[in-house]
Motif scaffolding. Structure first.
Motif, PDB file in Angstrom:
ATOM      1  N   PHE A   1     -35.486  15.518 -42.111  1.00 26.44           N
ATOM      2  CA  PHE A   1     -36.905  15.320 -41.839  1.00 26.44           C
ATOM      3  C   PHE A   1     -37.671  15.428 -43.156  1.00 26.44           C
ATOM      4  N   ARG A   2     -38.500  14.440 -43.424  1.00 24.08           N
ATOM      5  CA  ARG A   2     -39.269  14.430 -44.670  1.00 24.08           C
ATOM      6  C   ARG A   2     -40.737  14.135 -44.361  1.00 24.08           C
ATOM      7  N   GLU A   3     -41.566  15.141 -44.600  1.00 24.44           N
ATOM      8  CA  GLU A   3     -43.003  14.989 -44.369  1.00 24.44           C
ATOM      9  C   GLU A   3     -43.581  13.853 -45.210  1.00 24.44           C
ATOM     10  N   LYS A   4     -43.027  13.695 -46.411  1.00 27.99           N
ATOM     11  CA  LYS A   4     -43.524  12.664 -47.335  1.00 27.99           C
ATOM     12  C   LYS A   4     -43.385  11.258 -46.732  1.00 27.99           C
ATOM     13  N   ALA A   5     -42.370  11.042 -45.897  1.00 27.19           N
ATOM     14  CA  ALA A   5     -42.185   9.727 -45.266  1.00 27.19           C
ATOM     15  C   ALA A   5     -43.349   9.411 -44.330  1.00 27.19           C
ATOM     16  N   ILE A   6     -43.818  10.407 -43.595  1.00 32.71           N
ATOM     17  CA  ILE A   6     -44.957  10.201 -42.691  1.00 32.71           C
ATOM     18  C   ILE A   6     -46.177   9.803 -43.519  1.00 32.71           C
ATOM     19  N   ALA A   7     -46.416  10.560 -44.579  1.00 34.76           N
ATOM     20  CA  ALA A   7     -47.564  10.293 -45.444  1.00 34.76           C
ATOM     21  C   ALA A   7     -47.494   8.891 -46.043  1.00 34.76           C
TER      22      ALA A   7
ATOM     23  N   GLY B   1     -49.788  17.102 -46.835  1.00 37.38           N
ATOM     24  CA  GLY B   1     -50.270  18.469 -46.704  1.00 37.38           C
ATOM     25  C   GLY B   1     -50.323  18.958 -45.280  1.00 37.38           C
ATOM     26  N   ARG B   2     -50.236  18.044 -44.351  1.00 29.32           N
ATOM     27  CA  ARG B   2     -50.277  18.382 -42.933  1.00 29.32           C
ATOM     28  C   ARG B   2     -49.335  17.454 -42.192  1.00 29.32           C
ATOM     29  N   VAL B   3     -48.504  18.011 -41.326  1.00 27.82           N
ATOM     30  CA  VAL B   3     -47.590  17.206 -40.511  1.00 27.82           C
ATOM     31  C   VAL B   3     -48.270  16.943 -39.171  1.00 27.82           C
ATOM     32  N   PRO B   4     -48.489  15.678 -38.830  1.00 35.17           N
ATOM     33  CA  PRO B   4     -49.190  15.369 -37.581  1.00 35.17           C
ATOM     34  C   PRO B   4     -48.316  15.637 -36.362  1.00 35.17           C
ATOM     35  N   ASN B   5     -48.964  16.097 -35.295  1.00 27.03           N
ATOM     36  CA  ASN B   5     -48.234  16.273 -34.037  1.00 27.03           C
ATOM     37  C   ASN B   5     -48.177  14.920 -33.306  1.00 27.03           C
ATOM     38  N   LEU B   6     -47.518  14.901 -32.178  1.00 27.60           N
ATOM     39  CA  LEU B   6     -47.338  13.644 -31.445  1.00 27.60           C
ATOM     40  C   LEU B   6     -48.670  13.020 -31.038  1.00 27.60           C
ATOM     41  N   TYR B   7     -49.615  13.839 -30.622  1.00 33.34           N
ATOM     42  CA  TYR B   7     -50.924  13.324 -30.220  1.00 33.34           C
ATOM     43  C   TYR B   7     -51.615  12.625 -31.397  1.00 33.34           C
ATOM     44  N   THR B   8     -51.525  13.219 -32.580  1.00 27.96           N
ATOM     45  CA  THR B   8     -52.136  12.622 -33.766  1.00 27.96           C
ATOM     46  C   THR B   8     -51.429  11.326 -34.153  1.00 27.96           C
TER      47      THR B   8
ATOM     48  N   SER C   1     -34.872   7.292 -43.859  1.00 27.91           N
ATOM     49  CA  SER C   1     -33.525   6.805 -44.189  1.00 27.91           C
ATOM     50  C   SER C   1     -33.460   6.298 -45.621  1.00 27.91           C
ATOM     51  N   GLU C   2     -34.496   5.560 -46.036  1.00 29.32           N
ATOM     52  CA  GLU C   2     -34.545   5.057 -47.406  1.00 29.32           C
ATOM     53  C   GLU C   2     -34.601   6.211 -48.399  1.00 29.32           C
ATOM     54  N   MET C   3     -35.377   7.245 -48.073  1.00 26.14           N
ATOM     55  CA  MET C   3     -35.462   8.405 -48.950  1.00 26.14           C
ATOM     56  C   MET C   3     -34.120   9.123 -49.026  1.00 26.14           C
ATOM     57  N   ASP C   4     -33.426   9.218 -47.885  1.00 27.38           N
ATOM     58  CA  ASP C   4     -32.094   9.826 -47.875  1.00 27.38           C
ATOM     59  C   ASP C   4     -31.126   9.022 -48.742  1.00 27.38           C
ATOM     60  N   SER C   5     -31.166   7.710 -48.603  1.00 25.16           N
ATOM     61  CA  SER C   5     -30.281   6.840 -49.406  1.00 25.16           C
ATOM     62  C   SER C   5     -30.584   6.973 -50.887  1.00 25.16           C
TER      63      SER C   5
END
Length: 86
Positions: free
Chosen positions: A3-9, A44-51, A75-79
């Motif tokens: 899990f990578r917060e940066k991917a969401i951002a 800086g903030r991980v969004p929940n499902l509602y967000t 996946s790209e970040m993992d690779s």
């Protein structure tokens, strides 16, 4: 997959910029504070499902599509991380 917060951002920021929306406009469409969206976009903030749901709706896409794009980015970040380890 890690899990990578940066991917969401990264994905949310990329989608917003590709649609030529400001944080102010997207946050308004999503019914959230601009500062909250800014924190999501910087990791800086991980969004929940509602967000996630509200952001996807504001971007005119299904939440599952947004989550799939985030998974692809992770996946790209993992690779990329595995390549750096070599």
């Amino acid at each position: 997959m890690e899990f990578r917060e940066k991917a969401i951002a990264t994905v949310i920021r990329r989608l917003r910029k590709n649609r030529r929306l400001s944080q102010e406009v997207l946050s308004g469409l999503a019914g959230m504070e601009r500062s909250h969206l800014g924190m999501v976009e910087t990791g800086g903030r991980v969004p929940n499902l509602y967000t996630i749901w509200r952001i996807a709706d504001a971007l005119d896409m299904r939440p599952s599509e947004l989550v799939a794009m985030i998974e692809d980015e992770m996946s790209e970040m993992d690779s990329a991380g595995r390549k750096e380890e070599r």
